[in-house]
Design an enzyme around this catalytic site. Structure first.
Site, PDB file in Angstrom:
ATOM      1  N   CYS A 124       0.755  -5.980  -8.331  1.00 22.65           N
ATOM      2  CA  CYS A 124       1.937  -6.284  -7.536  1.00 22.65           C
ATOM      3  C   CYS A 124       1.655  -7.438  -6.569  1.00 22.65           C
ATOM      4  O   CYS A 124       1.446  -8.563  -7.007  1.00 22.65           O
ATOM      5  CB  CYS A 124       2.423  -5.024  -6.815  1.00 22.65           C
ATOM      6  SG  CYS A 124       4.140  -5.118  -6.264  1.00 22.65           S
ATOM      7  N   HIS A 125       1.614  -7.205  -5.256  1.00 25.23           N
ATOM      8  CA  HIS A 125       1.330  -8.255  -4.277  1.00 25.23           C
ATOM      9  C   HIS A 125      -0.172  -8.429  -4.031  1.00 25.23           C
ATOM     10  O   HIS A 125      -0.591  -9.334  -3.322  1.00 25.23           O
ATOM     11  CB  HIS A 125       2.021  -7.942  -2.945  1.00 25.23           C
ATOM     12  CG  HIS A 125       3.498  -8.135  -2.976  1.00 25.23           C
ATOM     13  ND1 HIS A 125       4.343  -7.265  -3.622  1.00 25.23           N
ATOM     14  CD2 HIS A 125       4.279  -9.100  -2.450  1.00 25.23           C
ATOM     15  CE1 HIS A 125       5.587  -7.680  -3.489  1.00 25.23           C
ATOM     16  NE2 HIS A 125       5.582  -8.793  -2.782  1.00 25.23           N
TER      17      HIS A 125
END
Length: 108
Positions: free
Chosen positions: A34-35
């Site tokens: 994800c991030h």
């Protein structure tokens, strides 16, 4: 190492960034989902390059420009990307494939 929890806070910690650099340089599996790949954009080798530079990677679409600007080749059409010891995935819904890639990396 796993860089997927609170990456915005973690990427401001020099100890965390130094750990990422050490693990990447040692060839240990380093994974982010994800991030999380923001960590690999902020962690820099002794010559100042982000550790993700020259690697293929994926991430959550909102940070793809950061990954590209750090010198990585962004892969949009794969939910999980392995490039050497770097393992990246796009979203938490890709956890199955992501975890399998980590296990393969640990066994290698």
């Amino acid at each position: 190492t796993f860089a997927g929890f609170a990456p915005d806070y973690m990427r401001r910690s020099q100890r965390m960034l130094d750990g990422i650099v050490a693990m990447m340089e040692a060839g240990k599996p380093c994974a982010a989902i994800c991030h999380g790949p923001w960590m690999f954009c902020s962690a820099r080798t002794s010559n100042g390059d982000p550790v993700i530079k020259g690697k293929k990677a994926t991430c959550f679409h909102a940070i793809k420009d950061d990954v590209i600007n750090a010198g990585a080749t962004y892969v949009a059409d794969q939910t999980c990307v392995v490039d050497g010891n770097l393992i990246t995935a796009q979203t938490p819904s890709d956890l199955g494939e992501f975890c399998k890639a980590i296990i393969r990396g640990l066994k290698a």
